[in-house]
Write an enzyme that holds these catalytic residues in place. Structure first.
Site, PDB file in Angstrom:
ATOM      1  N   LYS A  10       0.655  -1.265  -0.016  1.00 27.10           N
ATOM      2  CA  LYS A  10      -0.049   0.007  -0.090  1.00 27.10           C
ATOM      3  C   LYS A  10       0.906   1.289   0.192  1.00 27.10           C
ATOM      4  CE  LYS A  10      -3.731  -2.379   2.582  1.00 27.10           C
ATOM      5  NZ  LYS A  10      -4.470  -2.403   3.937  1.00 27.10           N
ATOM      6  N   PHE A  58     -15.532   2.341   8.366  1.00 25.00           N
ATOM      7  CA  PHE A  58     -14.093   2.794   7.942  1.00 25.00           C
ATOM      8  C   PHE A  58     -13.996   2.699   6.384  1.00 25.00           C
ATOM      9  CE2 PHE A  58     -13.819  -1.460   9.741  1.00 25.00           C
ATOM     10  CZ  PHE A  58     -13.276  -2.162   8.409  1.00 25.00           C
ATOM     11  N   ARG A  91      -0.865 -14.627   4.089  1.00 28.60           N
ATOM     12  CA  ARG A  91      -1.604 -13.869   4.976  1.00 28.60           C
ATOM     13  C   ARG A  91      -0.542 -13.963   6.435  1.00 28.60           C
ATOM     14  NH1 ARG A  91      -6.301 -11.552   4.059  1.00 28.60           N
ATOM     15  NH2 ARG A  91      -7.098 -11.658   6.001  1.00 28.60           N
ATOM     16  N   THR A  97      -4.819  -8.221  10.658  1.00 30.50           N
ATOM     17  CA  THR A  97      -5.574  -6.850  10.121  1.00 30.50           C
ATOM     18  C   THR A  97      -4.853  -5.706  10.975  1.00 30.50           C
ATOM     19  OG1 THR A  97      -7.287  -8.053   9.436  1.00 30.50           O
ATOM     20  CG2 THR A  97      -7.365  -5.581   9.297  1.00 30.50           C
ATOM     21  N   ARG A 108       2.883  -6.447   8.972  1.00 28.34           N
ATOM     22  CA  ARG A 108       2.136  -5.610   9.824  1.00 28.34           C
ATOM     23  C   ARG A 108       2.674  -5.299  11.052  1.00 28.34           C
ATOM     24  NH1 ARG A 108      -3.475  -7.821   7.632  1.00 28.34           N
ATOM     25  NH2 ARG A 108      -3.634  -6.630   5.502  1.00 28.34           N
ATOM     26  N   ASN A 122      -1.612  -0.463   7.779  1.00 27.81           N
ATOM     27  CA  ASN A 122      -1.217  -1.931   7.928  1.00 27.81           C
ATOM     28  C   ASN A 122      -0.388  -2.579   6.526  1.00 27.81           C
ATOM     29  OD1 ASN A 122      -3.336  -2.521   6.199  1.00 27.81           O
ATOM     30  ND2 ASN A 122      -4.052  -3.884   7.598  1.00 27.81           N
ATOM     31  N   HIS A 125      -1.981  -5.569   1.694  1.00 25.81           N
ATOM     32  CA  HIS A 125      -3.166  -6.146   1.525  1.00 25.81           C
ATOM     33  C   HIS A 125      -2.757  -7.691   0.979  1.00 25.81           C
ATOM     34  CE1 HIS A 125      -6.952  -7.492  -0.018  1.00 25.81           C
ATOM     35  NE2 HIS A 125      -6.551  -7.638  -1.135  1.00 25.81           N
TER      36      HIS A 125
HETATM   37  P1  ADP Z   1      -7.413  -7.634   5.523  1.00 23.75           P
HETATM   38  O1  ADP Z   1      -6.974  -6.384   4.875  1.00 23.75           O
HETATM   39  O2  ADP Z   1      -6.499  -8.292   6.726  1.00 23.75           O
HETATM   40  O3  ADP Z   1      -8.246  -8.849   4.765  1.00 23.75           O
HETATM   41  P2  ADP Z   1     -10.308  -6.527   5.816  1.00 23.75           P
HETATM   42  O4  ADP Z   1     -10.329  -6.938   4.169  1.00 23.75           O
HETATM   43  O5  ADP Z   1     -11.275  -6.959   6.740  1.00 23.75           O
HETATM   44  O6  ADP Z   1      -8.744  -6.767   6.301  1.00 23.75           O
HETATM   45  O7  ADP Z   1      -9.937  -4.771   5.658  1.00 23.75           O
HETATM   46  C1  ADP Z   1      -9.310  -3.899   4.717  1.00 23.75           C
HETATM   47  C2  ADP Z   1      -8.726  -3.034   5.319  1.00 23.75           C
HETATM   48  O8  ADP Z   1      -9.515  -2.232   6.046  1.00 23.75           O
HETATM   49  C3  ADP Z   1      -7.629  -3.432   6.315  1.00 23.75           C
HETATM   50  O9  ADP Z   1      -6.546  -4.002   5.630  1.00 23.75           O
HETATM   51  C4  ADP Z   1      -7.409  -2.218   7.161  1.00 23.75           C
HETATM   52  O10 ADP Z   1      -6.487  -1.128   6.521  1.00 23.75           O
HETATM   53  C5  ADP Z   1      -8.687  -1.727   7.234  1.00 23.75           C
HETATM   54  N1  ADP Z   1      -9.379  -1.789   8.276  1.00 23.75           N
HETATM   55  C6  ADP Z   1     -10.116  -3.226   8.753  1.00 23.75           C
HETATM   56  N2  ADP Z   1     -10.671  -3.182   9.863  1.00 23.75           N
HETATM   57  C7  ADP Z   1     -10.378  -1.871  10.494  1.00 23.75           C
HETATM   58  C8  ADP Z   1     -11.101  -1.401  11.611  1.00 23.75           C
HETATM   59  N3  ADP Z   1     -11.583  -1.933  12.471  1.00 23.75           N
HETATM   60  N4  ADP Z   1     -10.550  -0.157  11.951  1.00 23.75           N
HETATM   61  C9  ADP Z   1      -9.971   0.532  10.929  1.00 23.75           C
HETATM   62  N5  ADP Z   1      -9.418   0.043   9.837  1.00 23.75           N
HETATM   63  C10 ADP Z   1      -9.880  -1.058   9.303  1.00 23.75           C
END
Ligand code: ADP
Length: 167
Positions: A10, A58, A91, A97, A108, A122, A125
């Site tokens: 990112k 968010f 992952r 996350t 992360r 983080n 992706h």
């Molecule tokens: P991942 O990227 O681990 O697969 P998600 O697809 O659920 O997780 O979320 C997409 C992105 O949204 C995350 O990588 C993170 O940047 C953001 N995100 C997820 N959950 C939250 C949260 N509770 N508060 C703030 N940002 C979040």
């Protein structure tokens, strides 16, 4: 089973000059890299990438984040890895996350942070399922940008030029 996984570095990963360190960590999986490019990002493509999260509070924040608006870096690096359990392995390298919950040696855990406004910054992706990997890889890559073909393609003709696209 062998499968592809999409990894995105990112805009914060680019802004912090972490690209080499991140690719080194993913390289330790032993997975084959079958596609990589740096590409411009925008709100439109970020919205499409995160469309399954459209109902989350968010959503607007993560769209702006992936579009590079927090870091003034309007580009990202997309990588496709291929191999056995690629999604699970990638992952694990990415970590949880929430960067505060991620293992310290994960990308992360090592490089992520939570902003004071609550955004999980983080760094990377990773696709979460084979179906998401297919949708995301087709969004970020043309077939000719990958050295393996996992999904069906077709040839179309645009202004007398033949082009391979996703079927
Ligand atoms: P991942 O990227 O681990 O697969 P998600 O697809 O659920 O997780 O979320 C997409 C992105 O949204 C995350 O990588 C993170 O940047 C953001 N995100 C997820 N959950 C939250 C949260 N509770 N508060 C703030 N940002 C979040």
């Amino acid at each position: 089973m062998s499968e592809p996984a999409l990894v995105i570095i990112k805009p914060d990963g680019i802004s912090k000059q972490l690209v080499g360190s991140i690719l080194t960590k993913f390289g330790h999986t032993g997975l084959e890299m079958v596609g990589i490019h740096i590409t411009k990002t925008s709100r439109d493509i970020a919205r499409e990438h995160y469309k399954h999260l459209g109902d989350k509070p968010f959503f607007d924040q993560i769209v702006a984040y992936l579009a590079g608006e927090y870091h003034r870096v309007h580009k990202l690096i997309a990588v496709v890895y291929y191999g056995r359990d690629a999604i699970k392995k990638c992952r694990a390298v990415a970590g949880a996350t929430n960067p505060e919950e991620a293992a310290p040696q994960s990308v992360r855990g090592a490089y992520g942070r939570i902003r004071t406004d609550g955004l999980y910054e983080n760094v990377v992706h990773v696709s979460s399922t084979p179906e998401e990997a297919e949708r995301e890889i087709k969004l970020w890559f043309d077939p000719d940008e990958l050295v393996l073909e996992f999904y069906p393609t077709k040839i179309i003709t645009i202004q007398k030029q033949k082009k391979k696209v996703w079927a």
